[in-house]
Structure formats: C-alpha cells, structure tokens
Scaffold this motif. Structure first.
Motif, PDB file in Angstrom:
ATOM      1  N   LYS A 248       0.887  -1.285   0.096  1.00 27.48           N
ATOM      2  CA  LYS A 248       0.056  -0.091  -0.043  1.00 27.48           C
ATOM      3  C   LYS A 248       0.916   1.221  -0.127  1.00 27.48           C
ATOM      4  N   GLY A 249       1.964   0.997   0.785  1.00 29.65           N
ATOM      5  CA  GLY A 249       3.010   2.390   0.837  1.00 29.65           C
ATOM      6  C   GLY A 249       3.394   2.491  -0.767  1.00 29.65           C
ATOM      7  N   ILE A 250       3.650   1.591  -1.302  1.00 28.38           N
ATOM      8  CA  ILE A 250       4.112   1.797  -2.628  1.00 28.38           C
ATOM      9  C   ILE A 250       3.396   2.456  -3.693  1.00 28.38           C
ATOM     10  N   GLN A 255       1.606   7.167  -6.428  1.00 28.31           N
ATOM     11  CA  GLN A 255       0.560   8.328  -6.709  1.00 28.31           C
ATOM     12  C   GLN A 255       0.480   9.703  -6.153  1.00 28.31           C
ATOM     13  N   TYR A 256       1.370   9.944  -5.160  1.00 26.72           N
ATOM     14  CA  TYR A 256       1.349  11.180  -4.606  1.00 26.72           C
ATOM     15  C   TYR A 256       2.609  11.668  -4.240  1.00 26.72           C
ATOM     16  N   LYS A 257       3.776  11.020  -4.344  1.00 27.82           N
ATOM     17  CA  LYS A 257       5.150  11.191  -4.338  1.00 27.82           C
ATOM     18  C   LYS A 257       5.870  10.438  -5.219  1.00 27.82           C
ATOM     19  N   SER A 258       5.625  10.570  -6.462  1.00 25.03           N
ATOM     20  CA  SER A 258       6.322   9.345  -7.261  1.00 25.03           C
ATOM     21  C   SER A 258       7.981  10.082  -7.552  1.00 25.03           C
ATOM     22  N   THR A 307      -3.260  -1.182 -13.863  1.00 20.95           N
ATOM     23  CA  THR A 307      -4.491  -1.421 -13.195  1.00 20.95           C
ATOM     24  C   THR A 307      -5.095   0.078 -12.511  1.00 20.95           C
ATOM     25  N   SER A 308      -4.287   0.603 -11.930  1.00 18.48           N
ATOM     26  CA  SER A 308      -4.774   1.940 -11.434  1.00 18.48           C
ATOM     27  C   SER A 308      -4.619   3.112 -11.992  1.00 18.48           C
ATOM     28  N   LYS A 309      -3.732   2.773 -13.418  1.00 17.36           N
ATOM     29  CA  LYS A 309      -3.810   3.829 -14.457  1.00 17.36           C
ATOM     30  C   LYS A 309      -2.739   4.952 -14.003  1.00 17.36           C
ATOM     31  N   LEU A 310      -2.108   4.675 -12.945  1.00 16.87           N
ATOM     32  CA  LEU A 310      -1.089   5.879 -12.552  1.00 16.87           C
ATOM     33  C   LEU A 310       0.173   5.897 -13.411  1.00 16.87           C
ATOM     34  N   ASP A 311       0.607   7.349 -13.654  1.00 20.75           N
ATOM     35  CA  ASP A 311       1.726   7.664 -14.001  1.00 20.75           C
ATOM     36  C   ASP A 311       3.071   7.140 -13.346  1.00 20.75           C
ATOM     37  N   VAL A 312       3.913   6.317 -13.931  1.00 21.87           N
ATOM     38  CA  VAL A 312       5.041   5.858 -13.076  1.00 21.87           C
ATOM     39  C   VAL A 312       6.418   6.387 -13.999  1.00 21.87           C
TER      40      VAL A 312
END
Length: 680
Positions: A248-250, A255-258, A307-312
C-alpha cells in the motif's frame, strides 16, 4: 549435454508413460506435459486448463488467463506421436492459427450458449467471452504446441493489433521444450535492454561483479509486461497485491510522491550472468536478468500503471545488481542472495523450499529403497525422485547405451516421482481437494508450507515409511485417474477435480471412522487391492455427479471445485463405505508404527552424520576452528563445542563418537548457512 534426438526419445516415453499410468489420452498427456514446462518458466500461469474443442474451422485444446497482466492464451497442438521426429511445416502452422482465430471469434459471438454447461469447453468459451466484454484482455497469444521440429523455412508471424488488443503468435516445438529443460542445468535465461547509469562497486570476490544502478518505472513496467513471472522465477515470493502495508505504501508513493520513490523505497536486488555497457558506462543490456528481491516492488509498479492507471514515468527504482562470473553457479548464487536479501516483508521458511531437507531425504530414500518385486518379475526397481524437471534425463546424459538400459531398468520411467504430482497426491489425501484444483504450482506451494511446518516441529518426520506411503498415494492417484477414464458413467470433463475429491472423500471417511489406511498393502503389491479399487470406483461416480451440480451462483464447475465450500458440501454425501480389516489400522497400531519409524530414522541419521564427519578433510576443521575463534563473541560456543572442534582440528580426535560428530556437523552446517566459504 544430451542431444535433441535423445531428448525427443525420452520426452515421447514420458508422454506414453503418463498416458498409460494415469489413463490419459496421449494427446492430453502431451498437452499437460508441455504446459507444465511452460508454467515452470513463467510462460503460462498454474491455472491453465485442458479443454478440447473441435468443429469446422475451429480447433483448441485449452486456454490460460494471466489475471495480473490481462493476457489470454489460447492453445492447440500438432501431436505427431511418431518414433522419429517430424517436421512442423508452414502449412500446418497456418491452418492451426486460423482455427485458433476462428474459435476466438466464435467465443465473442457467444459460442458458450450452444455448448453443454457441464463441459470444460463451455467454461472456456464462457470465460473468454466474459474477459472480452469486461475489457480484461490486453493481449492475446495464439500458441501451437508440437512434438515436431519447426521447419527452417518458417521465419515468424508478425504480431498485430485488433481493437487495441495485441495479438501474438507463438510456436512451442520440441526444440523449444528441449531448451527449457536444458536451461535447468545451464542457467539459460533471456536478455533485457535498458539504459541505466551505474556505479561499479569494487569487490575482492572472484564469484561476482557488483553494480549500483537505477531503473525507470516505465522500463520496469515494459520488462515485466514482456516476461512476467519469468523475471521473478528464482524469486522467493510473488506479488501479494495491494493488501500488505508495504505494498500500500508503494502505491501511495507512486500516486502522491512519485518523485520521492528513490528515497522512500529499498529498491530491488537482481542478478545476471553478464552485462553490456556503452561508451558512457551506462548499462544497455543485461543477460539472464533475475529479480531476487523486490518482486513485490516490480509487480506493484506494474499494477499501479496497468490497473490503477497511475503515471510511473517519474518513478526511479534503485537496483543492486550482482553479475555472476561462473554461469554454472548461477542457480546456487541466486538462491543464497534470495535467502539473505528478502527482509522487506516477512518471509516464511517454506518460501525457500527448494533448499529444504525434505528433498534431500526423499532423494536418499529413492536411491536406497527397492520397490517390491511384483507380477512374477525378477528385476528389482526403484522410484526416482525428481527434484528438478529434467533431472532424470540429465543423469543419463553421458551413459553408454548398455549403461542407460541398465539405468532405466532400475529406474523405470513409470516410477518417476514429479514433485508437483507428489504434492497433488499428498494434498488430496490430506483432504484439500480444493487446493489441488487450483493448479499444480499452487498445490505445491501449499504442500511446501505443510512439510516445512512439520519439519520445524519434528525433523524426523520424513521417514522411510513416509516415503513408501507417499509412493502408495501416487499409485492411488494414478489408479483413480484410470478408473474414471474407463468408467461407463464418465461423460468427459472435470476428471482432475473428480480424482482429487474422490481421494479426499476416502481419506475423510476413514478418518471419521477413527481408522488409518494400511498403505503397506499398496506398497508391497505396487498396486491397489481390488476391494479398494471397487470402493474408489463407487466414490468417484457419486463425486462426479455431485461436482457437476454446483451451488447456485457457481455455474463454472472449475471455479466451484477450487472453493473450500465445495469440499464442505461434498463431505455431506454420506456414502456407505466398508473396507476389509487388512486395509485398516487402528490408532494404537499407527502410533506404534510412527514411533518405531522415528527410532530407526534417528539411528540412520546419526550413522550418516558420523560417516560424513569422518570422511571430511582435516583442512575443513582447521578452517572452522580458525573461523569460530575469530568470531568467538558472536557465536558464544560452549566449552564442550570449542574443545571438540579444537581437538578435531589438531587431529587429536581420529574417530569421533556419535555425540561428537553431531556437535561437529552442526558447527559445520552453521558456518555454511552463515555464508562462510569453506574449501570442501
């Protein structure tokens, strides 16, 4: 190394032996054999399903769905089953792929509606339709399996994209299967292209080179998307989803502090056999890339994007890379790095089951215990325990024709013990049919947990009697497979589920009566008594009827059979079972037998330890004495331990007693486990 022709001959014998001993059609035995090879390298998931279906312009043998990467694999085969290797021609390939495409297209047109609901083909067609309408397919792989060799004239079929879905065409021929098994011993793997800045770390070790580098989140996603579990195949655990606090931390960091990922995350530990660097010193190619710690980080980043469509793209993953200089020692090196590096989440001892004493003890029994002579035969045989797929064949690689014949006479192919098959038969008897139905690899992982727990509590639990009983349960499992296949009431489909539940129900019934099955009756005859066959036939018929009646809301029989609720319902059958007295033991008999087994094993183990210590070179004890003296505060050895080790290193003790041998051997193992490089 054995030749391809030698491998082909042995492979075909394996298929025929599987077919005969388990009552499978030869084509199904071939399909399962190849699929297990593909599972072992991460090409398929453990949930692949055999589901034969053939109609005009359609042909399929089974399918597989990777839930994490949304990859649907639809499989067919060209099984020549000839004495000599055949050629897989371009015309055969083109026809097979067209028929696979035809089946997939019909699935999208609701083919399942016209199929019998209790058939495995129905479940396959329905699931493919469901994955499609729910937009759960990112890639489709059409795969042809064959015992033939791909023609040299065939180059490749280009991937294409339909409605945003990538379509790939794969051919798994006999040469590909051969390379999979040979890679178990050669450390074969794959290459990944990267562009990562790195810092070489000076090391005095002649075993490896060390580098610190960083990988971009997008690069890691692309690599994992391409290779999946193959990337983690030597890792000690797989992704745990976003359930644990670490995972969850990953996700939260991405999401918030890439941009802070490098600072917050421990990164990954990886190994390779070689690398290539450009003129600027950046790593551009990694050979035999393996992530041995950080599999969860890798999977979490992949899931965050897919899955979550987050920018990595801003995620930078620190990586410690060890390049093994001796490729032959890669597996051993990776195993040790895995064991010592995995500390981020709690790791169970069973995660390192490949190093478990269970394997060593099973191997020792398989090399020592002769099977009873049966059916008038004058030739004594043994059962071969295969810890690594292909080990049976590899041990014959350099034998002459005469010695190979003698070897196969002593270890017949039909008496090969595959560790995943052993896990299935054991779990079925332990009344875990729903676990067995989840696939060979899942069942094996569960079995590893059980055995590890038992060994932690009692290191004498794997006795010779356990070995014989385990073989007897394998014989039972194979017999039930044949019983079902040849029964007039069997309409096809769900045989594997029926087998697991049949054996589990027999075990449950005997336990409920306060009795134990006398497996010695099976071992001594290497077959099941007719009375037991009759009872299993009766149970199997009732189980088959019941399993084809899933509860409301569980129309898919395959999925229903994987649920513990299915097993709870099956136990309500209340079948009338009566076994003859010779096949049963009471609690007192069972308790006495186990006590006697432990006593004999303790004697055997002590003799083995003493023999091992006596045969070890004096230089080992000199090295160990020096090592423990240098680390005296760390280890806090007792006066007795220090005195015995010192005297052994000086040659004062020439023939150590059992007690002295045990102390010396424990000190030797302790040092080895702590990574001490002992020259032995």
């Amino acid at each position: 190394m054995i030749s391809l022709d030698e491998f082909y001959e042995d492979f075909m014998q394996s298929v025929l032996s599987e077919s005969d001993s388990r009552g499978l059609m030869k084509s199904q035995a071939f399909f399962e054999n190849v699929c297990e090879e593909l599972v072992s390298i991460g090409e398929l998931t453990p949930n692949y399903t055999f589901a034969e279906y053939q109609k005009t312009c359609m042909e399929v043998e089974g399918y597989d769905y990777d839930e994490e990467r949304n990859i649907l694999s639809i499989l067919t085969h060209k099984f020549f089953q000839e004495d000599e290797m055949q050629t897989l021609t371009k015309s055969i390939i083109d026809t097979k792929f067209k028929r696979l495409e035809g089946f997939y297209e019909k699935c999208l047109d609701e083919l399942y509606i016209n199929l019998e609901e209790t058939s495995e083909a129905y479940s396959m067609a329905y699931n493919i339709y469901r994955y499609s309408i729910e937009n759960k397919i990112d890639k489709i792989r059409f795969i042809i399996l064959s015992d033939g060799a791909l023609t040299n004239r065939f180059k490749s079929i280009q991937s294409k994209e339909i409605n945003g879905i990538k379509i790939e065409y794969r051919i798994v021929d006999i040469d590909y299967i051969y390379k999979i098994q040979m890679s178990q011993y050669s450390g074969g793997g794959f290459k990944v292209n990267v562009n990562s800045p790195c810092l070489e770390i000076p090391t005095k070790s002649d075993e490896y080179e060390a580098y610190l580098t960083v990988m971009c989140g997008d690069d890691l996603v692309n690599i994992y998307g391409e290779y999946g579990q193959r990337l983690l195949e030597q890792n000690v655990r797989t992704f745990l989803q976003f359930k644990g606090s670490v995972n969850k931390g990953i996700k939260n960091t991405i999401q918030y502090k890439s941009d802070m990922f490098f600072a917050y995350n421990n990164g990954i530990t990886a190994t390779a056999t070689s690398i290539e660097r450009d003129e600027n010193g950046n790593i551009i190619l990694i050979n035999d890339f393996q992530i041995v710690n950080g599999g969860q980080t890798t999977s979490a980043i992949y899931a965050a994007k897919k899955t979550s469509k987050l920018d990595v793209s801003n995620v930078s993953v620190p990586m410690k890379l060890s390049v093994v200089k001796d490729k032959e020692k890669q597996n051993e090196f990776v195993s040790k790095v895995s064991e010592y590096a995995n500390t981020q989440n709690k790791v169970n001892k069973s995660d390192f089951f490949s190093n478990s004493p269970f394997h060593k003890q099973m191997k020792e029994y398989s090399q020592r215990v002769w099977a009873p002579v049966c059916d008038g035969s004058q030739k004594r045989t043994r059962w071969f325990y295969e810890r690594v797929r292909g080990e049976y064949l590899n041990e014959q690689a350099y034998l002459t024709k005469a010695k190979k014949d003698k070897y196969q006479m002593e270890y017949p192919k039909k008496q090969l013990i595959d560790k995943t098959f052993l896990a299935k038969s054991e779990n079925a008897w332990l009344q875990k049919p729903h676990i067995v139905c989840k696939g060979a690899q899942y069942s094996f992982a569960n079995f590893a947990n059980d055995i590890t727990s038992k060994l932690d509590k009692d290191n004498l639990c794997i006795t010779e009697s356990y070995f014989k009983d385990a073989i007897s349960r394998i014989i039972m499992f194979r017999t039930v497979e044949k019983i079902i296949s040849s029964s007039v009431w069997y309409d096809g489909g769900y045989r594997s589920q029926t087998v697991a539940y049949t054996i589990a129900y027999l075990s449950y019934s005997i336990e409920k009566a306060g009795k134990f099955l006398n497996f010695n009756e099976i071992w001594e005859n290497q077959t099941l008594p007719q009375e037991l066959i009759d009872i299993l036939s009766y149970i199997a018929r009732e189980v088959y009827i019941q399993i084809n009646k899933p509860q409301s809301g569980h129309a898919n029989v395959s999925q229903w059979a994987k649920k513990e609720q299915c097993w709870e319902e099956m136990k309500k059958l209340n079948l009338s079972i009566s076994l003859p007295k010779k096949l049963l033991l009471n609690k007192q008999d069972e308790k006495y037998n186990k006590k006697e087994d432990r006593r004999i094993k303790k004697i055997d183990d002590n003799i083995q330890v003493q023999s091992t210590v006596i045969q070890m070179n004096m230089s080992i004890w000199i090295e160990l004495n020096s090592y423990y003296m240098e680390h005296v505060k760390e280890y806090k050895l007792s006066m007795a331990q220090r005195d015995i080790l010192k005297k052994m290193s000086m040659g004062v003790i020439t023939l150590p007693s059992e007690k002295q041998s045990k102390i010396l051997y424990d000190l030797y193992i302790r040092a080895k486990e702590d990574g001490v490089d002992i020259n032995d």
